[in-house]
Motif scaffolding. Structure first.
Motif, PDB file in Angstrom:
ATOM      1  N   PHE A 155       0.754  -1.117  -0.255  1.00  0.00           N
ATOM      2  CA  PHE A 155      -0.584  -0.471   0.124  1.00  0.00           C
ATOM      3  C   PHE A 155       0.727   1.570   0.064  1.00  0.00           C
ATOM      4  O   PHE A 155       0.269   2.229   0.086  1.00  0.00           O
ATOM      5  N   THR A 156       2.329   0.930   0.021  1.00  0.00           N
ATOM      6  CA  THR A 156       3.177   2.105  -0.359  1.00  0.00           C
ATOM      7  C   THR A 156       2.876   3.010  -1.778  1.00  0.00           C
ATOM      8  O   THR A 156       3.133   2.083  -2.447  1.00  0.00           O
ATOM      9  N   HIS A 160      -3.425   5.837  -2.846  1.00  0.00           N
ATOM     10  CA  HIS A 160      -5.696   6.140  -2.107  1.00  0.00           C
ATOM     11  C   HIS A 160      -6.197   6.170  -3.538  1.00  0.00           C
ATOM     12  O   HIS A 160      -7.258   6.185  -3.494  1.00  0.00           O
ATOM     13  N   ARG A 161      -5.599   5.992  -4.575  1.00  0.00           N
ATOM     14  CA  ARG A 161      -6.305   5.113  -5.431  1.00  0.00           C
ATOM     15  C   ARG A 161      -6.157   4.120  -6.133  1.00  0.00           C
ATOM     16  O   ARG A 161      -5.097   3.533  -6.319  1.00  0.00           O
ATOM     17  N   GLN A 162      -7.637   3.901  -6.738  1.00  0.00           N
ATOM     18  CA  GLN A 162      -8.130   2.466  -7.051  1.00  0.00           C
ATOM     19  C   GLN A 162      -6.832   2.122  -7.897  1.00  0.00           C
ATOM     20  O   GLN A 162      -5.836   0.468  -8.074  1.00  0.00           O
ATOM     21  N   ASP A 163      -7.164   2.455  -8.960  1.00  0.00           N
ATOM     22  CA  ASP A 163      -6.067   2.671 -10.334  1.00  0.00           C
ATOM     23  C   ASP A 163      -4.673   2.046 -10.080  1.00  0.00           C
ATOM     24  O   ASP A 163      -4.306   1.290 -10.594  1.00  0.00           O
ATOM     25  N   PHE A 170      -0.945  -4.434  -7.187  1.00  0.00           N
ATOM     26  CA  PHE A 170      -1.073  -5.321  -6.367  1.00  0.00           C
ATOM     27  C   PHE A 170      -1.087  -6.546  -8.077  1.00  0.00           C
ATOM     28  O   PHE A 170      -0.316  -7.260  -7.870  1.00  0.00           O
ATOM     29  N   ASN A 171      -1.124  -6.145  -9.854  1.00  0.00           N
ATOM     30  CA  ASN A 171      -1.036  -6.767 -10.559  1.00  0.00           C
ATOM     31  C   ASN A 171       0.507  -7.460 -10.713  1.00  0.00           C
ATOM     32  O   ASN A 171       0.919  -7.881 -11.778  1.00  0.00           O
ATOM     33  N   PHE A 172       1.545  -6.019 -10.541  1.00  0.00           N
ATOM     34  CA  PHE A 172       2.950  -6.231 -10.413  1.00  0.00           C
ATOM     35  C   PHE A 172       3.493  -6.904  -9.646  1.00  0.00           C
ATOM     36  O   PHE A 172       4.523  -8.493  -9.827  1.00  0.00           O
ATOM     37  N   LEU A 173       2.703  -7.126  -8.567  1.00  0.00           N
ATOM     38  CA  LEU A 173       3.144  -8.157  -7.461  1.00  0.00           C
ATOM     39  C   LEU A 173       2.874  -9.736  -7.057  1.00  0.00           C
ATOM     40  O   LEU A 173       3.265 -10.593  -6.812  1.00  0.00           O
ATOM     41  N   GLY A 174       1.947  -9.943  -8.419  1.00  0.00           N
ATOM     42  CA  GLY A 174       1.391 -10.748  -9.008  1.00  0.00           C
ATOM     43  C   GLY A 174      -0.290 -11.450  -8.404  1.00  0.00           C
ATOM     44  O   GLY A 174      -0.399 -12.783  -8.776  1.00  0.00           O
ATOM     45  N   GLU A 178     -12.414  -2.747  -1.725  1.00  0.00           N
ATOM     46  CA  GLU A 178     -13.993  -2.474  -2.001  1.00  0.00           C
ATOM     47  C   GLU A 178     -14.143  -0.797  -1.163  1.00  0.00           C
ATOM     48  O   GLU A 178     -14.590  -0.333  -1.785  1.00  0.00           O
ATOM     49  N   ALA A 179     -13.472  -0.665  -0.249  1.00  0.00           N
ATOM     50  CA  ALA A 179     -13.136   0.495   0.077  1.00  0.00           C
ATOM     51  C   ALA A 179     -12.595   1.528  -0.028  1.00  0.00           C
ATOM     52  O   ALA A 179     -13.085   2.507  -0.295  1.00  0.00           O
ATOM     53  N   LEU A 180     -12.071   1.427  -1.278  1.00  0.00           N
ATOM     54  CA  LEU A 180     -11.160   2.377  -2.100  1.00  0.00           C
ATOM     55  C   LEU A 180     -12.019   2.548  -3.012  1.00  0.00           C
ATOM     56  O   LEU A 180     -11.531   4.126  -3.907  1.00  0.00           O
TER      57      LEU A 180
END
Length: 590
Positions: A455-456, A495-498, A504-508, A523-525
């Motif tokens: 989340f960094t 803080h942006r969903q995109d 997450f996609n890069f981390l697999g 979901e909260a994002l």
């Protein structure tokens, strides 16, 4: 038999009894620290958490017989008149040594068996101290530590509350996360086969609080990590957890500096400069070989790759050909260090995967000696020495390898030299280390992991490198360092969903696997997230440094030992078979 407390009430703590009370009748209660049975009087030194006071029972007193039965660690109540000692009898080793209490009433509130060790004993084995922790905690130095800890916690709460932060508790039973250290798992009886995890940090929960509109949050949070223990680690610890909305790095850093300087002033009476130095992770590694440098001494790393480039020494040339470097430190005044101690420094380097250390000495007589003299002329060795600003009496230690190994090895050797050379480690040197790598490569798994957590937020200008050169992407993260210890870390959050989806996609993570682990957070994002950032500081570690202790177990009331067990309670212990069956758990053989 112990007599009752009926009719007696404590009026003063032991350490509060001063000459101002001379002539007054008071009541004190505490543990028997020492008893001296003289021909006409029995002296008893009582101890409570405020200090010591001596009481006297004269032979003609009706309490004399009872006083003779009193032994060390009995709990006693005494009522009597405060009297001044004669000048020649003043005990200068006790703050209350100018007075004593002439006992009129005496009660034994509780008796004690012979204790496993005396409260005043030094050098008691740590396992014994922890097994009988209630005895260990009676020691005045331990009670001072926990009074300090209390004052520090009160100072933090006061500062943060006045700054508009709200103290909000987050859950202890949460879901397990695939990132970070190993979780402690708690089986669920009502959801058989499923497990809660104990939080390693309230990371996602405090971010959700930001999404919830609580723009300033803090908590002295209990955290849990199933990892190998060392001097500054415990499986359960306390974290000063802070999060702010509509803020950036400078806001968090400035707030933390103000909070820490206020706490050190209020608790220790120490003035700390309010503006802590800031250096990048890359600069920290190149100057000190570590991302948590002790800046109370210098001995910085120097890169001599260009000086030795083209040499016939294969160790140096091979390191540079493979993309590494040749670096070293100048241990000033250590040229006369015995060979045995230099060999010990070589072993320190080897524990960090270095192949060894080359060294050059410049004795006071002007000669020059080196382990690499057959590969370099004396003039070349002097050129190397000049790079370190070396002078007669100095010792130069050099390492050649891939950069990570060179940094790790010389960073550890630097501290080892400082310890061996008797440098005075005084004061409190705070430092911010910023812009850590966003990602860390795992050779075993052949993939990148988030260096801190996923989340960094990355440095905006580095985002184009995420797919082309991910190792070069910097994060908007920061660590607070004090005297060579990492006190805590934090970051500006995504803080942006995109952006979070891209990370997450890069981390697999697939969409399904990300949803399984972080679904509620993702979901909260979707529902409006303010820019936010935060920090988590190791409260136990801070108190350890403030108290001058060498382990955080000295500042935790009931700590664990190296194998994460508790000598006092014998935890962890085996569960009853019926309990395991109720939880649907079967223990595998072996």
């Amino acid at each position: 038999m112990a007599e009752s407390l009926t009719g007696m009430k404590r009026s003063h703590y032991c350490g509060e009894v001063t000459e101002k009370l001379t002539g007054q009748t008071i009541t004190v209660m505490g543990w028997v620290n020492k008893q001296r049975d003289l021909p006409n009087v029995i002296f008893i030194v009582l101890r409570d958490r405020t200090g010591l006071v001596q009481i006297a029972v004269n032979k003609d007193s009706e309490n004399y017989g009872l006083a003779k039965t009193i032994r060390g660690e009995f709990v006693v109540a005494a009522k009597g008149e405060v009297i001044a000692r004669t000048p020649e009898n003043v005990n200068k080793n006790m703050p209350t040594g100018a007075i004593e209490i002439d006992v009129k009433e005496l009660r034994i509130l509780s008796e004690s068996e012979v204790p496993p060790f005396q409260v005043a004993d030094e050098g008691v084995a740590i396992d014994t101290r922890l097994k009988y922790r209630y005895m260990d905690l009676r020691r005045p130095e331990m009670q001072r530590v926990f009074e300090m800890r209390h004052k520090a916690a009160q100072s933090l709460r006061k500062y943060l509350s006045e700054a508009g932060f709200l103290e909000i508790e987050t859950p202890i039973l949460i879901n397990s996360s695939p990132e970070g250290a190993r979780d402690y798992l708690v089986p669920s009886r009502t959801h058989m086969g499923s497990f809660y995890a104990l939080p390693q940090s309230p990371q996602q929960m405090k971010q959700i609080l930001m999404i919830s509109g609580f723009d300033k949050y803090f908590q002295l949070a209990r955290c849990f990590r199933d990892e190998d223990l060392r001097a500054d680690r415990q499986p359960e610890f306390t974290q000063i957890d802070i999060e702010m909305s509509f803020a950036d790095e400078n806001d968090i850093l400035q707030m933390t500096e103000e909070m820490m300087t206020q706490m050190f002033k209020e608790v220790l009476g120490v003035e700390i400069p309010k503006n802590f130095p800031r250096i990048s992770w890359q600069e920290s590694m190149e100057r000190f070989g570590t991302d948590k440098p002790d800046t109370r001494f210098e001995m910085e790393l120097k890169d001599i790759s260009n000086v030795v480039r083209g040499s016939d020494f294969q160790v140096f040339s091979g390191a540079m050909e493979s993309g590494g470097s040749v670096r070293g430190i100048n241990a000033e005044g250590c040229a006369s260090m015995p060979r045995k101690q230099i060999d010990a420094l070589v072993e320190v380097a080897k524990t960090h995967k270095a192949k060894g250390l080359a060294w050059i000495t410049l004795p006071e007589d002007g000669t020059i000696k080196s382990t690499i003299s057959k590969f370099f002329t004396e003039e070349q060795l002097r050129q190397i020495a000049e790079k370190f600003n070396a002078k007669p009496g100095d010792l130069i230690l050099i390492c050649a390898d891939e950069n990570k190994i060179v940094f790790d090895a010389l960073g550890a050797v630097r501290v080892a030299v400082a310890n061996k050379s008797g440098i005075a480690f005084e004061g409190f040197n705070f430092l911010w280390v910023t812009e850590f790598p966003l990602l860390e490569w795992s050779p075993e798994d052949e993939r990148f992991y988030a260096s801190t957590h996923p989340f960094t937020s990355p440095v905006e200008e580095d985002m184009p490198l995420l797919e082309t050169n991910p190792a070069a992407v910097r994060s908007r993260s920061y660590d607070l360092v004090l005297n060579g210890y990492e006190l805590g870390s934090g970051s500006v959050r995504i803080h942006r969903q995109d952006m979070q989806d891209r990370m997450f996609n890069f981390l697999g993570f697939t969409k399904d696997s990300a949803a399984e682990s972080f679904g509620y957070f993702l979901e909260a994002l979707k529902y409006g997230v303010p820019p936010h950032c935060g920090i988590g500081l190791g409260f136990d570690r801070i108190i350890m440094i403030m108290a001058g202790a060498d382990s955080i177990r000295e500042v935790i009331a009931f700590p664990k030992v190296k194998d994460a067990s508790c000598p006092l309670t014998n935890a962890p212990n085996e569960a009853e078979a019926a309990h395991l069956e109720e939880l649907g758990i079967k223990i595998a053989n072996g």
